[in-house]
Design a protein around this motif. Structure first.
Motif, PDB file in Angstrom:
ATOM      1  N   TRP A  87      23.593 -35.440 -64.955  1.00 32.55           N
ATOM      2  CA  TRP A  87      22.452 -36.281 -64.589  1.00 32.55           C
ATOM      3  C   TRP A  87      21.141 -35.648 -65.011  1.00 32.55           C
ATOM      4  CZ3 TRP A  87      22.759 -41.125 -64.011  1.00 32.55           C
ATOM      5  CH2 TRP A  87      23.889 -41.724 -63.458  1.00 32.55           C
ATOM      6  N   LEU A  88      21.055 -34.311 -64.979  1.00 32.27           N
ATOM      7  CA  LEU A  88      19.850 -33.643 -65.459  1.00 32.27           C
ATOM      8  C   LEU A  88      19.671 -33.880 -66.954  1.00 32.27           C
ATOM      9  CD1 LEU A  88      17.422 -31.786 -65.090  1.00 32.27           C
ATOM     10  CD2 LEU A  88      18.966 -29.820 -65.314  1.00 32.27           C
ATOM     11  N   GLN A  89      20.763 -33.793 -67.710  1.00 34.84           N
ATOM     12  CA  GLN A  89      20.702 -34.101 -69.140  1.00 34.84           C
ATOM     13  C   GLN A  89      20.189 -35.513 -69.382  1.00 34.84           C
ATOM     14  OE1 GLN A  89      24.316 -33.354 -71.503  1.00 34.84           O
ATOM     15  NE2 GLN A  89      25.102 -32.321 -69.701  1.00 34.84           N
ATOM     16  N   ILE A  90      20.768 -36.457 -68.642  1.00 34.28           N
ATOM     17  CA  ILE A  90      20.414 -37.862 -68.845  1.00 34.28           C
ATOM     18  C   ILE A  90      18.950 -38.105 -68.478  1.00 34.28           C
ATOM     19  CG2 ILE A  90      20.863 -40.216 -68.037  1.00 34.28           C
ATOM     20  CD1 ILE A  90      23.811 -39.293 -67.609  1.00 34.28           C
ATOM     21  N   ALA A  91      18.520 -37.532 -67.346  1.00 36.57           N
ATOM     22  CA  ALA A  91      17.134 -37.728 -66.914  1.00 36.57           C
ATOM     23  C   ALA A  91      16.159 -37.092 -67.892  1.00 36.57           C
ATOM     24  CB  ALA A  91      16.937 -37.156 -65.509  1.00 36.57           C
ATOM     25  N   THR A  92      16.484 -35.885 -68.380  1.00 35.91           N
ATOM     26  CA  THR A  92      15.622 -35.215 -69.356  1.00 35.91           C
ATOM     27  C   THR A  92      15.526 -36.019 -70.639  1.00 35.91           C
ATOM     28  OG1 THR A  92      16.214 -33.031 -68.474  1.00 35.91           O
ATOM     29  CG2 THR A  92      15.272 -33.104 -70.686  1.00 35.91           C
ATOM     30  N   ALA A  93      16.662 -36.466 -71.135  1.00 34.22           N
ATOM     31  CA  ALA A  93      16.667 -37.267 -72.362  1.00 34.22           C
ATOM     32  C   ALA A  93      15.911 -38.578 -72.155  1.00 34.22           C
ATOM     33  CB  ALA A  93      18.102 -37.547 -72.797  1.00 34.22           C
ATOM     34  N   SER A  94      16.010 -39.161 -70.973  1.00 30.98           N
ATOM     35  CA  SER A  94      15.301 -40.416 -70.689  1.00 30.98           C
ATOM     36  C   SER A  94      13.796 -40.214 -70.729  1.00 30.98           C
ATOM     37  CB  SER A  94      15.715 -40.964 -69.323  1.00 30.98           C
ATOM     38  OG  SER A  94      17.075 -41.344 -69.313  1.00 30.98           O
ATOM     39  N   LEU A  95      13.314 -39.095 -70.190  1.00 33.08           N
ATOM     40  CA  LEU A  95      11.878 -38.801 -70.252  1.00 33.08           C
ATOM     41  C   LEU A  95      11.429 -38.624 -71.693  1.00 33.08           C
ATOM     42  CD1 LEU A  95      11.456 -36.293 -67.277  1.00 33.08           C
ATOM     43  CD2 LEU A  95      10.439 -38.572 -67.448  1.00 33.08           C
ATOM     44  N   LEU A  96      12.229 -37.918 -72.482  1.00 36.12           N
ATOM     45  CA  LEU A  96      11.865 -37.684 -73.875  1.00 36.12           C
ATOM     46  C   LEU A  96      11.863 -38.977 -74.681  1.00 36.12           C
ATOM     47  CD1 LEU A  96      13.964 -34.454 -74.496  1.00 36.12           C
ATOM     48  CD2 LEU A  96      11.479 -34.575 -74.326  1.00 36.12           C
ATOM     49  N   ARG A  97      12.781 -39.892 -74.372  1.00 36.93           N
ATOM     50  CA  ARG A  97      12.894 -41.145 -75.120  1.00 36.93           C
ATOM     51  C   ARG A  97      11.921 -42.210 -74.631  1.00 36.93           C
ATOM     52  NH1 ARG A  97      18.795 -40.959 -74.111  1.00 36.93           N
ATOM     53  NH2 ARG A  97      19.823 -39.864 -75.831  1.00 36.93           N
ATOM     54  N   LEU A  98      11.401 -42.049 -73.433  1.00 32.70           N
ATOM     55  CA  LEU A  98      10.509 -43.052 -72.857  1.00 32.70           C
ATOM     56  C   LEU A  98       9.331 -43.312 -73.788  1.00 32.70           C
ATOM     57  CD1 LEU A  98      10.145 -44.692 -70.188  1.00 32.70           C
ATOM     58  CD2 LEU A  98       8.684 -42.828 -69.401  1.00 32.70           C
ATOM     59  N   LYS A  99       9.044 -44.570 -74.058  1.00 35.13           N
ATOM     60  CA  LYS A  99       7.948 -44.896 -74.961  1.00 35.13           C
ATOM     61  C   LYS A  99       6.602 -44.491 -74.371  1.00 35.13           C
ATOM     62  CE  LYS A  99      10.243 -48.755 -77.272  1.00 35.13           C
ATOM     63  NZ  LYS A  99      10.188 -50.220 -77.566  1.00 35.13           N
ATOM     64  N   ALA A 100       6.425 -44.705 -73.072  1.00 35.11           N
ATOM     65  CA  ALA A 100       5.161 -44.368 -72.423  1.00 35.11           C
ATOM     66  C   ALA A 100       5.000 -42.857 -72.315  1.00 35.11           C
ATOM     67  CB  ALA A 100       5.111 -44.987 -71.032  1.00 35.11           C
ATOM     68  N   PRO A 101       3.793 -42.333 -72.520  1.00 35.51           N
ATOM     69  CA  PRO A 101       3.569 -40.898 -72.315  1.00 35.51           C
ATOM     70  C   PRO A 101       3.783 -40.514 -70.860  1.00 35.51           C
ATOM     71  CG  PRO A 101       1.494 -42.042 -72.682  1.00 35.51           C
ATOM     72  CD  PRO A 101       2.581 -43.030 -72.954  1.00 35.51           C
ATOM     73  N   VAL A 102       4.280 -39.305 -70.646  1.00 32.41           N
ATOM     74  CA  VAL A 102       4.549 -38.791 -69.306  1.00 32.41           C
ATOM     75  C   VAL A 102       3.545 -37.685 -68.992  1.00 32.41           C
ATOM     76  CG1 VAL A 102       6.226 -37.637 -67.804  1.00 32.41           C
ATOM     77  CG2 VAL A 102       7.004 -39.332 -69.491  1.00 32.41           C
ATOM     78  N   VAL A 103       2.771 -37.887 -67.945  1.00 30.60           N
ATOM     79  CA  VAL A 103       1.798 -36.897 -67.484  1.00 30.60           C
ATOM     80  C   VAL A 103       2.320 -36.313 -66.176  1.00 30.60           C
ATOM     81  CG1 VAL A 103      -0.586 -36.466 -66.803  1.00 30.60           C
ATOM     82  CG2 VAL A 103      -0.069 -38.220 -68.520  1.00 30.60           C
ATOM     83  N   THR A 104       2.527 -35.013 -66.129  1.00 32.14           N
ATOM     84  CA  THR A 104       3.115 -34.368 -64.962  1.00 32.14           C
ATOM     85  C   THR A 104       2.095 -33.486 -64.257  1.00 32.14           C
ATOM     86  OG1 THR A 104       5.362 -34.428 -65.824  1.00 32.14           O
ATOM     87  CG2 THR A 104       4.879 -32.720 -64.205  1.00 32.14           C
ATOM     88  N   GLY A 105       2.079 -33.596 -62.930  1.00 29.70           N
ATOM     89  CA  GLY A 105       1.226 -32.757 -62.114  1.00 29.70           C
ATOM     90  C   GLY A 105       2.055 -31.725 -61.386  1.00 29.70           C
ATOM     91  N   VAL A 106       1.684 -30.442 -61.526  1.00 26.35           N
ATOM     92  CA  VAL A 106       2.456 -29.357 -60.930  1.00 26.35           C
ATOM     93  C   VAL A 106       1.626 -28.663 -59.861  1.00 26.35           C
ATOM     94  CG1 VAL A 106       3.674 -27.192 -61.350  1.00 26.35           C
ATOM     95  CG2 VAL A 106       3.678 -28.982 -63.093  1.00 26.35           C
ATOM     96  N   HIS A 107       2.181 -28.574 -58.670  1.00 25.94           N
ATOM     97  CA  HIS A 107       1.568 -27.785 -57.606  1.00 25.94           C
ATOM     98  C   HIS A 107       2.672 -27.004 -56.917  1.00 25.94           C
ATOM     99  CE1 HIS A 107       3.261 -31.087 -55.329  1.00 25.94           C
ATOM    100  NE2 HIS A 107       3.006 -30.447 -54.200  1.00 25.94           N
ATOM    101  N   GLY A 108       2.339 -25.881 -56.289  1.00 25.49           N
ATOM    102  CA  GLY A 108       3.392 -25.062 -55.712  1.00 25.49           C
ATOM    103  C   GLY A 108       4.332 -24.588 -56.806  1.00 25.49           C
ATOM    104  N   PHE A 109       5.622 -24.545 -56.492  1.00 24.02           N
ATOM    105  CA  PHE A 109       6.584 -24.005 -57.453  1.00 24.02           C
ATOM    106  C   PHE A 109       7.159 -25.072 -58.381  1.00 24.02           C
ATOM    107  CE2 PHE A 109       6.710 -20.381 -54.534  1.00 24.02           C
ATOM    108  CZ  PHE A 109       6.697 -19.346 -55.451  1.00 24.02           C
TER     109      PHE A 109
END
Length: 263
Positions: A87-109
């Motif tokens: 499922w991690l593979q599938i989710a990672t590949a889905s983010l990479l293939r997603l047409k829309a840009p992905v903006v991630t916010g990181v806080h904590g760890f």
């Protein structure tokens, strides 16, 4: 029980995906990873989506794999990790293939193949000053996953990637910025505001141009990443059956230094 992943899509084109296991530092288990992939697919299928904002509820973005869940599986851990890493593979590949840009916010760890992997699979990353980022896989007798054996190298270079994956230093937000792992650093109380401002800027741009740009950039390593995802999953599952992996998980839970024996 609340949903492990929350999704909201607004009419102005901003889709917000939030990891929602704050009591477990948004640790990844098979249920959350499946829900994450479902959320990404929902964004892909909704014509309103112009940009995706990925973040985590509670004090941390994502502390990686849920070690307590892993430890509870005992000798069944390799089978469970085969499911979780799939499922991690599938989710990672889905983010990479997603047409829309992905903006991630990181806080904590942001840790492990999950936390670091999601950071590396994002198109733009904003870190709060509280952010602390590390791989951690080798600390518990495991190998990197979530595509990081490829994406991290592409982002920060081979030598620095080796340092981060082998020695597992914990990077501050400013250190992550200095090596290009994140795009910018803001005060914690400004993180959400900055994410929405950046998302709004992207949502106002030409979606086909953004999709084409994203595809072109990732295409240089996409095929290699997807080939490596399967190999990562195989290695992680294999390592999870070792005594060192069980010792590593126990050490994390018991808050002590692990004693690895190479078996």
């Amino acid at each position: 029980m609340s949903d492990p992943v929350l999704l909201d899509i607004t009419d102005d084109g901003i889709a917000r995906i939030r990891l929602n296991r704050p009591e477990a530092a948004n640790g990844l288990d098979a249920t959350l990873l499946r829900a994450l992939n479902d959320a990404v697919l929902s964004c892909h299928g909704d014509p309103r989506t112009r940009v995706v904002v990925l973040s985590g509820e509670g004090p941390n973005f994502c502390a990686g794999g849920d070690v307590k869940t892993f430890a509870s599986k005992g000798e069944g851990l390799p089978d469970y990790l085969r499911e979780a890493t799939a499922w991690l593979q599938i989710a990672t590949a889905s983010l990479l293939r997603l047409k829309a840009p992905v903006v991630t916010g990181v806080h904590g760890f942001a840790a492990g193949g999950g936390g670091l992997g999601l950071v590396c699979a994002s198109d733009l990353v904003v870190a709060a000053r509280s952010a602390r980022i590390f791989s951690g896989a080798a600390r518990v007798g495991m190998a990197p996953d979530g595509g990081t054996s490829v994406t991290l190298t592409q982002i920060v270079g081979a030598r620095k990637a080796m340092e981060l994956l082998l020695l597992n230093p914990t990077l501050t937000a400013d250190e992550a910025l200095a090596i290009g792992l994140v795009n910018e650093v803001v005060d914690d109380d400004q993180l959400d505001k900055r994410l929405l401002a950046l998302a709004g800027e992207l949502a106002a741009m030409a979606p086909l141009a953004l999709a084409a740009t994203k595809r072109l950039v990732w295409a240089g390593l996409g095929a290699t990443i997807e080939e490596r995802l399967g190999e990562e999953a195989r290695v992680v599952s294999e390592l999870s059956g070792t005594a060192d992996a069980r010792e590593g998980l126990a050490a994390v839970i018991e808050r002590r230094a692990p004693a690895f024996e190479g078996r």
